[in-house]
Enzyme design. Structure first.
Site, PDB file in Angstrom:
ATOM      1  N   HIS A  57      -8.712 -35.255  13.490  1.00  0.00           N
ATOM      2  CA  HIS A  57      -7.538 -36.323  14.021  1.00  0.00           C
ATOM      3  C   HIS A  57      -6.469 -35.541  14.594  1.00  0.00           C
ATOM      4  O   HIS A  57      -5.414 -35.984  14.753  1.00  0.00           O
ATOM      5  CB  HIS A  57      -7.079 -37.225  13.041  1.00  0.00           C
ATOM      6  CG  HIS A  57      -8.169 -37.956  12.138  1.00  0.00           C
ATOM      7  ND1 HIS A  57      -8.543 -39.484  12.573  1.00  0.00           N
ATOM      8  CD2 HIS A  57      -9.238 -37.941  11.268  1.00  0.00           C
ATOM      9  CE1 HIS A  57      -9.443 -39.863  12.079  1.00  0.00           C
ATOM     10  NE2 HIS A  57      -9.826 -39.062  11.131  1.00  0.00           N
ATOM     11  N   GLU A  98       9.636  -5.802   4.505  1.00  0.00           N
ATOM     12  CA  GLU A  98       9.754  -7.075   3.912  1.00  0.00           C
ATOM     13  C   GLU A  98       9.429  -7.324   2.536  1.00  0.00           C
ATOM     14  O   GLU A  98      10.189  -8.018   1.866  1.00  0.00           O
ATOM     15  CB  GLU A  98       8.725  -8.147   4.936  1.00  0.00           C
ATOM     16  CG  GLU A  98       8.934  -8.122   6.460  1.00  0.00           C
ATOM     17  CD  GLU A  98       8.167  -7.180   7.126  1.00  0.00           C
ATOM     18  OE1 GLU A  98       7.883  -7.250   8.349  1.00  0.00           O
ATOM     19  OE2 GLU A  98       7.949  -6.030   6.421  1.00  0.00           O
ATOM     20  N   GLY A 149      -5.423  -2.453   3.990  1.00  0.00           N
ATOM     21  CA  GLY A 149      -4.709  -3.655   3.692  1.00  0.00           C
ATOM     22  C   GLY A 149      -5.529  -4.775   3.728  1.00  0.00           C
ATOM     23  O   GLY A 149      -5.390  -5.557   2.711  1.00  0.00           O
ATOM     24  N   ARG A 150      -6.029  -5.208   4.810  1.00  0.00           N
ATOM     25  CA  ARG A 150      -6.772  -6.551   4.814  1.00  0.00           C
ATOM     26  C   ARG A 150      -8.053  -6.470   4.070  1.00  0.00           C
ATOM     27  O   ARG A 150      -8.661  -7.405   4.368  1.00  0.00           O
ATOM     28  CB  ARG A 150      -6.843  -6.685   6.363  1.00  0.00           C
ATOM     29  CG  ARG A 150      -7.704  -5.908   7.331  1.00  0.00           C
ATOM     30  CD  ARG A 150      -7.414  -6.123   8.690  1.00  0.00           C
ATOM     31  NE  ARG A 150      -7.855  -5.227   9.694  1.00  0.00           N
ATOM     32  CZ  ARG A 150      -7.299  -3.896   9.863  1.00  0.00           C
ATOM     33  NH1 ARG A 150      -6.061  -3.887   9.288  1.00  0.00           N
ATOM     34  NH2 ARG A 150      -7.759  -2.993  10.911  1.00  0.00           N
ATOM     35  N   LYS A 189       8.061  -3.649  14.747  1.00  0.00           N
ATOM     36  CA  LYS A 189       8.729  -3.246  13.638  1.00  0.00           C
ATOM     37  C   LYS A 189       9.663  -2.060  13.937  1.00  0.00           C
ATOM     38  O   LYS A 189      10.785  -1.897  13.373  1.00  0.00           O
ATOM     39  CB  LYS A 189       7.613  -2.606  12.453  1.00  0.00           C
ATOM     40  CG  LYS A 189       6.663  -3.310  11.637  1.00  0.00           C
ATOM     41  CD  LYS A 189       5.908  -2.982  10.713  1.00  0.00           C
ATOM     42  CE  LYS A 189       5.103  -3.714   9.941  1.00  0.00           C
ATOM     43  NZ  LYS A 189       4.218  -3.018   9.025  1.00  0.00           N
ATOM     44  N   LYS A 207       0.975  -1.190   0.156  1.00  0.00           N
ATOM     45  CA  LYS A 207       0.094   0.063   0.020  1.00  0.00           C
ATOM     46  C   LYS A 207       0.774   1.212  -0.095  1.00  0.00           C
ATOM     47  O   LYS A 207       0.714   2.171  -0.813  1.00  0.00           O
ATOM     48  CB  LYS A 207      -0.964  -0.062   1.328  1.00  0.00           C
ATOM     49  CG  LYS A 207      -1.749   1.032   1.316  1.00  0.00           C
ATOM     50  CD  LYS A 207      -2.896   1.161   2.206  1.00  0.00           C
ATOM     51  CE  LYS A 207      -3.893   2.302   2.255  1.00  0.00           C
ATOM     52  NZ  LYS A 207      -4.820   2.195   3.291  1.00  0.00           N
ATOM     53  N   GLU A 209      -6.610  -8.647  13.496  1.00  0.00           N
ATOM     54  CA  GLU A 209      -5.832  -7.355  13.324  1.00  0.00           C
ATOM     55  C   GLU A 209      -6.968  -6.269  13.491  1.00  0.00           C
ATOM     56  O   GLU A 209      -6.766  -5.016  13.739  1.00  0.00           O
ATOM     57  CB  GLU A 209      -5.214  -7.129  12.006  1.00  0.00           C
ATOM     58  CG  GLU A 209      -4.367  -6.027  11.712  1.00  0.00           C
ATOM     59  CD  GLU A 209      -3.447  -6.193  10.613  1.00  0.00           C
ATOM     60  OE1 GLU A 209      -2.066  -6.647  10.879  1.00  0.00           O
ATOM     61  OE2 GLU A 209      -3.740  -5.519   9.620  1.00  0.00           O
TER      62      GLU A 209
END
Length: 500
Positions: A361, A191, A244-245, A471, A185, A330
Site C-alpha cells: 500500500h 559515534e 564489521g558487516r 568522517k 572493532k 558497502e
C-alpha cells in the site's frame, strides 16, 4: 569488439517469463533450490540456459572457484588491506588455526554469558548494546527476529549518535540492573564511544557507584578497550580479519548469546555452517548464492536496473532490508576493481525494501506500473510467528505469492490506467520457519551471494574506504577548523553551530 560473456549477455534477449514457463514444464523444479529449511525459487527470473551458460563462462574467466577456495582457506583476499576475510571460520569453515582461534574466543564468550547468568555482574535484567553499522545491524536484526518469545533479558540496540535514540533505549531500564555492551572493532568509533560515554554518565546519575563494572567490550583491539577503562575480564575479543558487516558471528553477537541464550546462538552458527558448506561444495547450477548472484548481475548489468527491492512477508524479518543495505552496498558499492582500475560498468544496485503487506500500500504501484524495472525479492515463512487466527498468516502468504504472480503475468487493458505490462522479475525465499538455524543460513546465503557478485565484477567486497571521507570532514569541523568548505556547507555550520 571482443566477444566476451558480457557482450553475449547484452545481445541475448530471453523469452518473456510467461513463455519461459510455457517452453519448459520443468522450469520450477530446475530453478528451485532447497536446503537447510529454505526454498529458493528463481523461476520467475529471466535466467535461461543461455544466460546461465554465459555466467558460467564468466565465472571461469574470473576464477570464481579459486576465489571461493581462497576465502575458505583464509588467504588474504582482502587485497587492499592485505588480510583474509575470516567470517566463515567463525562458523567452523576456514583455515584450521583460525577455526580453532574462533572456537576459543566463543568459549570465552560462553564463559562470560554463564558467569553473568550466575550473578557475576549482579542482578541483571537489561542489556544495552551500543555500536554502529555492522556492530549494530546484525544484533538488532537477530534480537528482533528471534527474541520475541522467550528472551531472557530485555535487549536494546543503540547506533544513532542522536541522543534521542539513547534516551528512548534507557527509558525503562534500571541502571543498577543493566549491562552495557560496547561494540567497536577498533574501539575508536566516534559515534559509539560518544554514546558509551553518555551511557556511563546515565549510570552515574542513576546512582551506580562503579559503572565500569557493568561494561563489556566487544572489539578486535582489546588494548584500546582497556585504555578506555574496561577490565580485561569483561573484554570479548574477535579476529581482526572478520569485517564489521560480517561480525555478528563473533563477539559482536554477544547480546544474542546473552539475551536469547547460548543455544540460540549455537543454532545460528550451525545454520550458517550448513550454508557455507553448500556454497563451497554444491555444483554451480545447484548453488543458491551463485545462481542468485547470476540473477542480480543479469538485471544490474544488462538491463541497467539501478535498484533491487527486498520485502519480508514476516514481521520477524522486518529489519532484514536494513541489514542487507549495508551488506550489499558497502561491500559492492565500488567504482574500481581489486586491481585498482575503473570498474567500467555498473556496481551494486541500491538495495531497498520493507515489510509486506505494508509495502503493497506504499510502493508496489511503482513496481507494477512505474517506468523502472526493479527486480523484487520476497521472503516468507511457512510457519507463523503468532497464535492468532490462521487467517492472518494465510492472508499474508497469499498476498506475497500474488504479488510475484502479478509482476510476472501483468494484465492487458485498452484503458492504459489499468494496463500492467508484466514480465517483471522476482525471486521468492520461503523458510520452513523463522528459527536460529534458518536465519543463520539465510544471512550466510546473502553474504556468499554478495561475494559472488563481487568476484564476477572483479571488485573487493571486504574494504569500505568510501565511508571515510565524510568522517574526515566531520572531524575537521569538530576540531575547530571549519574553513575551506563550499559556501553552502559553511553557511549551514554557522547557522546551526555558530562559532565552534
Amino acid at each position: 569488439m571482443t566477444d566476451t560473456p558480457w557482450t553475449q549477455l547484452e545481445k541475448h534477449q530471453p523469452q518473456s517469463l510467461i513463455d519461459l514457463f510455457k517452453s519448459d514444464k520443468d522450469r520450477v523444479e530446475k530453478m528451485t533450490i532447497q536446503l537447510s529449511g529454505l526454498r529458493f525459487d528463481l523461476s520467475k527470473t529471466h535466467l535461461d540456459s543461455i544466460v546461465v551458460g554465459q555466467f558460467e563462462k564468466l565465472a571461469a574467466d574470473m576464477e570464481l572457484d579459486g576465489l571461493k577456495a581462497a576465502l575458505f582457506a583464509g588467504a588474504a583476499i582482502n587485497v587492499t588491506e592485505g588480510r583474509a576475510a575470516e567470517h566463515p571460520a567463525e562458523r567452523g569453515n576456514g583455515d584450521a588455526n583460525s577455526v580453532a582461534h574462533a572456537r576459543a574466543l566463543q568459549d570465552r564468550m560462553r564463559g562470560l554469558v554463564e558467569a553473568i547468568d550466575a550473578g557475576f555482574m549482579g542482578d541483571i535484567q537489561h542489556i544495552l548494546h551500543i555500536g554502529i553499522g555492522g556492530s549494530a545491524l546484525g544484533p538488532k536484526l537477530l534480537v528482533d527476529a528471534l527474541g520475541r518469545d522467550g528472551a531472557r533479558y530485555d535487549v536494546k540496540v543503540v547506533s544513532n549518535v542522536d541522543g534521542a535514540a539513547l534516551t528512548e533505549a534507557v527509558t525503562n531500564m534500571d541502571p543498577h540492573k543493566t549491562i552495557i555492551a560496547v561494540a567497536s572493532k577498533t574501539f575508536t568509533t566516534t559515534e559509539t564511544l560518544l554514546n558509551a560515554t553518555s551511557a556511563m554518565e546515565w549510570m552515574r546519575e542513576g546512582g551506580v557507584a562503579d559503572p565500569y563494572a557493568q561494561f563489556v567490550a566487544l572489539t578486535a583491539y582489546p588494548d584500546k578497550a582497556i585504555e578506555w577503562g574496561i577490565d580485561e575480564s569483561r573484554i570479548l575479543p574477535f579476529n581482526e580479519a572478520v569485517g564489521g558487516r560480517y561480525s555478528l558471528w563473533c563477539s559482536i553477537g554477544f547480546p544474542v548469546a546473552l539475551g536469547l541464550g547460548w543455544s540460540v546462538y549455537a543454532e545460528l552458527l550451525k545454520g550458517a555452517d550448513a550454508m557455507d558448506r553448500h556454497f563451497r561444495d554444491a555444483p554451480m547450477l545447484e548453488n543458491a548464492p551463485t545462481m542468485a548472484a547470476f540473477s542480480d548481475l543479469y538485471y544490474a548489468q544488462t538491463k541497467s536496473c539501478q535498484t533491487r527491492a527486498v520485502f519480508a512477508y514476516d514481521d520477524r524479518l522486518r529489519l532484514l532490508p536494513d541489514y542487507l543495505q549495508q551488506l550489499e552496498m558497502e561491500s559492492n558499492g565500488k567504482s574500481v576493481t581489486a586491481d585498482g582500475v575503473p570498474l567500467g560498468r555498473n556496481s551494486a544496485p541500491v538495495t531497498w525494501g520493507g515489510a509486506g503487506t505494508d509495502a503493497q500500500h506504499a510502493v508496489f504501484q511503482l513496481l507494477h506500473q512505474g517506468t523502472h524495472l526493479i527486480p523484487v525479492e520476497f521472503i516468507a515463512s511457512k510457519t507463523p510467528g503468532h497464535d492468532f487466527d490462521t487467517a492472518h498468516h494465510e492472508t499474508l502468504l497469499v498476498n506475497c505469492f500474488a504479488q510475484g504472480a502479478a509482476l510476472m503475468a501483468g494484465q492487458q487493458s485498452d484503458d492504459l490506467a489499468h494496463n500492467y505490462v508484466g514480465n517483471r522479475p522476482s525471486t521468492t525465499i520461503l523458510l520452513d520457519d523463522v528459527t536460529p538455524s534458518t536465519v543463520g543460513a539465510l544471512i550466510a546465503f546473502y553474504e556468499h551471494r554478495t561475494f559472488v557478485n563481487a568476484a564476477l565484477l572483479g571488485i573487493n567486497p571486504f574494504d569500505q574506504f568510501g565511508v571515510e571521507l565524510g568522517k574526515q570532514i566531520a572531524k575537521s569541523i569538530t576540531d575547530n577548523r571549519p574553513s575551506g568548505f563550499d559556501p553552502s556547507t559553511t553557511a549551514l555550520i554557522e547557522a546551526a553551530l555558530g562559532e565552534i
